[in-house]
Each structure stands twice: as C-alpha cells, then as structure tokens.
Design a protein around this motif. Sequence first.
Motif, PDB file in Angstrom:
ATOM      1  N   PHE A 235       0.830  -1.201   0.000  1.00  0.00           N
ATOM      2  CA  PHE A 235       0.000   0.000   0.000  1.00  0.00           C
ATOM      3  C   PHE A 235       0.870   1.259   0.000  1.00  0.00           C
ATOM      4  O   PHE A 235       0.660   2.167  -0.795  1.00  0.00           O
TER       5      PHE A 235
ATOM      6  N   THR B 147       2.723   1.743  -3.311  1.00  0.00           N
ATOM      7  CA  THR B 147       1.815   2.252  -4.341  1.00  0.00           C
ATOM      8  C   THR B 147       1.506   3.727  -4.107  1.00  0.00           C
ATOM      9  O   THR B 147       1.488   4.527  -5.041  1.00  0.00           O
ATOM     10  N   LEU B 148       1.303   4.084  -2.834  1.00  0.00           N
ATOM     11  CA  LEU B 148       1.010   5.476  -2.504  1.00  0.00           C
ATOM     12  C   LEU B 148       2.201   6.375  -2.863  1.00  0.00           C
ATOM     13  O   LEU B 148       2.046   7.436  -3.469  1.00  0.00           O
TER      14      LEU B 148
ATOM     15  N   LEU C 295       2.204   6.709  -6.596  1.00  0.00           N
ATOM     16  CA  LEU C 295       1.135   7.560  -7.123  1.00  0.00           C
ATOM     17  C   LEU C 295       1.375   9.032  -6.792  1.00  0.00           C
ATOM     18  O   LEU C 295       1.157   9.900  -7.633  1.00  0.00           O
ATOM     19  N   LEU C 296       1.861   9.295  -5.568  1.00  0.00           N
ATOM     20  CA  LEU C 296       2.161  10.683  -5.206  1.00  0.00           C
ATOM     21  C   LEU C 296       3.260  11.244  -6.103  1.00  0.00           C
ATOM     22  O   LEU C 296       3.174  12.362  -6.591  1.00  0.00           O
TER      23      LEU C 296
ATOM     24  N   GLN D  18       4.025  10.431  -9.059  1.00  0.00           N
ATOM     25  CA  GLN D  18       3.570  10.683 -10.422  1.00  0.00           C
ATOM     26  C   GLN D  18       2.584  11.830 -10.490  1.00  0.00           C
ATOM     27  O   GLN D  18       2.410  12.437 -11.533  1.00  0.00           O
TER      28      GLN D  18
END
Lengths: 307, 283
Positions: free
Chosen positions: A130, A133-134, A137-138, A140
């Motif tokens: 998790f 992935t966070l 994503l942040l 990007q």
Amino acid sequence: MVKYIFKRLGQTVIVLFFVSVIAFLLIRLAGGNPALLLAGDGATDAEIAEIERSLGLDQPLVVQYFKYIGNILRGDLGRSTSYGMPVANLILSRFPNTLKLASVTVLFGCILAIPLGIIAGSHQGTVIDFFATLFALLGQSMANMWKAVVFIYIFSVWLGWLPSIGMEGGIKSYVLPVMTLGWQMSAQVTRISRSGMIDTLHEDFITATYAKGIHPLVVRWKYAFKNAVCPVITLVGMRFGTMLAGTIIVEAIFSWPGLGQLLNTAVNQRDYALVQALLLLSGAMFAIINFAVDIINSLVDPRIKLR
Amino acid sequence: MNRKTLLKRMVHNPFFMSGIIIMVILLLILWIVPNLIPYDATTNSLLEMNKAPEWFSRGFEGHVLGTDSLGRDILARVLIGGRTSMKIGLIVVFIEIVIGTTMGLLAGYFGGIVDTVIMRLCDIILAIPNLILGIAIMAVLGPSIINLIIVLCFTGWVQFCKLTRNNVIIAKEMEYSKASKAIGASDTHIMFTQILPNVTTDIIIIASEKFGQAILLESALSFLNLGIAAPAPSWGNMISDGKSFLMVYPWIAMSAGFALMFCVLASNFIGDGLRDVLDPKRY
C-alpha cells in the motif's frame, strides 16, 4: 544476434532521419525570414535577395535540407543568436552538467525503486504494498515544478539546510534536484517492477521453483525479477534519455546550467538555431539509448530477438 | 463480468473510490465556489498586494487563500485556472482517443504496410520527449489555448494507438471476428462494431491516466510561459509567479500546487483502480 543488431540499427537511422526532418521543417515554419532579420530595418529588396542567396534560402527545400544535414555531419550546428557563439560549443559546454544530474538521478532512482517494487510485488495487498503504491502515485501526481517548490520551501527557506540554486555547492546542490527528478522516476520504476513481479509470480515456472524447495527470497529476487526486468530496463533507459536532453523544468527552477536551461533561454529569445539543434540532439540521444536498451534486453531475454 | 460484480469491485477498491470522491469534490468546488466569492480572477488591486490567507475568518468575503503580487484573489485564480485545465484535459483526451483508436484499429486490422507506416509514425513522435517537442512547437506556434490543445494531442495519441493496435491484433484472430468475415461483413463493420467494443477496457484505463498527464503537461508549459498566457490564470503560471516569492509569500505558489496535485492524483487513482477492477487476474 548480428542480424538483430543491424535491423534495430536500420530502424534507429530511419527514426533519426525523420526527427531531423521535423527539426528542419519546424524551424522553417517558425515564420520570420532569417534574411529579413539579418538585413535589419530599411534594407532594400535587392539586399535581402542577396542575403537569401548567400544563405541558400532561394534554393528548393530539399536542397536546403541536405545542406543542413551536411553541415551537421561536419559538426556545424549553426550560430546561436542569443549567445553569439557556435551552437556546438554551447552544447558541449553545458552537456556535462546535464549528464551529471541525469546519472545521479538514475542511480538514486534505481537503488530506491527496484527493491521497493520487488518487495511490493511479492507481498501484494500488504501494508508495504500500500505504501509503495502510494509513494509511486504521489510521485507521479505531483508536478516536478511543484515538488521543487515544496522542497525548496522546506529545505532551503524553512530549515536552511540546502542550497536552492546553481551547482557550486558541491554534493549539497545535487540533493534537491535529484530528489525532485528521482521521485518521479522511482515512482514509475516502482510501479513497473511491482506489476512485472505480480505477473511473473503467477507463472508456472515460479511454482516449479518453489516446489523444488528453493528459498522464497531467491525465487523472487533472482528468478522472478530476471523475468520482470526487461520493462524496467526499457523504462530506466527512456527516463535517462529524456533527462539527457535536459530536464527543463528542474534546471529552470534550480538554475542548473545544463541543456534544459539552454533550451529555455533559446525558446524565450527566439534563438531558432539553438532550438533546432537541441531538438535534434534530444531525438538522437533518445534513439541511441533506445537502441542500447533493446540490445541489453535481447541479451537478458533471448526471446525478444525472435519477435 | 456483469454489472453487479463490476459495481461491487469498484466500491471495494480503495484507490478507485478515493479517486472518484476527490474528483467529484474537486469538480463541485470548481464550478460552485466561484459564484460565491466577490473577486474576479484577473482584476488587479494594488491596495491588497501579497495578503496572507484569511481562511474563513470572514467567510467568502475575505481573501480565503490570500492575494498574489498584483493583489489578485488567489482562490478565484486557482478555481478559474482549474476550470480551464479541466476543460483542456477533457478535450485533449477525447481527441486523443478518437485519433489514437482509429489509427490503432487501422494498423492492427490491416497490418502490412499500413501497420508499418503508422507504427513508424508513432516511433518518430515518441523519439522526442513530450515536453521538449511541446516546447519547440509552442515556441513556433505561439502561446494560445488552441495551440496548446494541438500540441498536447500531437504528442499524446500515440499510447492509445499502440495499445489499440496490439489488442486489435489479438481480437482479429478471435472467432467472432472470423465469423463476421465469413458471413460477409465489411471491414468497417468488423472494425467498429465487432472489434472496437472488445478493446475498450484498456482505452478507458489509459484515458483516465492521460487526463492527469495532459493537465500536468499543460501546467508545465504554462509554467514556462508557453501555455496559458498571463493574465489568464492557470495552475502552471501561478506556481511560476509564486516561486519568486517563496521566501516571503509562500502561499502564492502553494495553493495552485495543491490543486494540481489533487487533480492529477484523482486521475491516477481512478486509472489505477480501474486497472485492478477490470482485470480478472487481480482478484
């Protein structure tokens, strides 16, 4: 193998040819007759025609294009109007700075992101996954300029630890630009190695290696990762190629004296010879890196050659 | 996958749900709040330069997020700039889907020389980094919203094309395509009514991520003064304005950056969530 190399080399040359056509045409489209600019105000039509002849602008576009290519092959990239010196010298003096920044970023990004991707992919759905992935994503989702501004605010303005401009501060001046660029890069690398691991770990041969009693860590980090590594190599190569062409935003914010800053100046000063050369250079850099990446990938995974 | 399972998967995917929620809140704020505040996004006010955020101490009457170096209300600018970015993002993604999918269908379905030409075209566009190509074209065309859309589309349709092509090559060999061919259906019919509906999943996923990327690229160009030109607000040019005042008035750059981050984050969350929701392997 030799056949594969030649095939890829051929494709690279074709792409480079078209990139040079784009660079050539784009600047011709840029409007403004260079002869008019050189002649200055109050020049007569005859004088303008004379300058056009001396520059070869009266000849057909195809002839002009081949002249342009001929000059490039002889190392003559034209003269920069904003700096008043040959474009080639300008690029050579700036390139090392961009190369240093790009190399440090790629190194930092890979060291951080590849293990993170492997661990996240092997433990899908866990807390580590998790957060990985966070993190990705942040990385990007935050624009580079925004990351740079936040980092400068925290580390230069607020804490006063790190310099925010130039590269005179030695290793300290690398920290903020590398963090900005590296987060974006490691975001992508983390994601792609994670999803590669997830896909590979579902394959039959992984079950077979587990069945043979090989330690799970060896299965993941050696067997599975070797199968998931090709897209990672491609991505890292692409990012490296993009950064070599100049990391415009980051170089602009941190006043990093590299190719990106050069492009920014060139565009603002309408220095078309310089824009053209940098466009061509970024295409060339990208094509050469892609070529190298494909060769490396075909060595890592021999199946690629057969496609 | 039937509609009920799909809905259930969507609701149970934390990334997808947070993405949708952030996006809906953002859209509501962007389209409702500007009607409530008494300030205009482009009106200068020399008496109120660089005011710190007043938050909600005076409700919407005060400068909630402060003012910039020309005394313009930052909240109004963030919201109006956001509307522009959202519209540009939507238009760009729509055009990219139309061009990219059509080209991908043609390349994948006909193969041979058509495929080679289209794929080489993609390679050439991919051969120059997006931002650099964008900067060069914008420098030539000059900053305007139409040119911005052209530039973003020119560099962005390629992913749709390559993905659609690869999927079409697989779908073409499926029995339903061959059956259509056998009963004498035309190429156009097979391409658009038989194959296209079967390759839309990936297009939807890419589209939701490309929306965020288009907005990021737009703001990067605006940051370099090559996108949306001042005085019109845009998240990119607001960050650019604010970065020179970071030492003394940090709020000028911060608000636009946060807005940009939430917008792109929502788009990436939705894309990422959809990837899991629509992928039968991931459950």
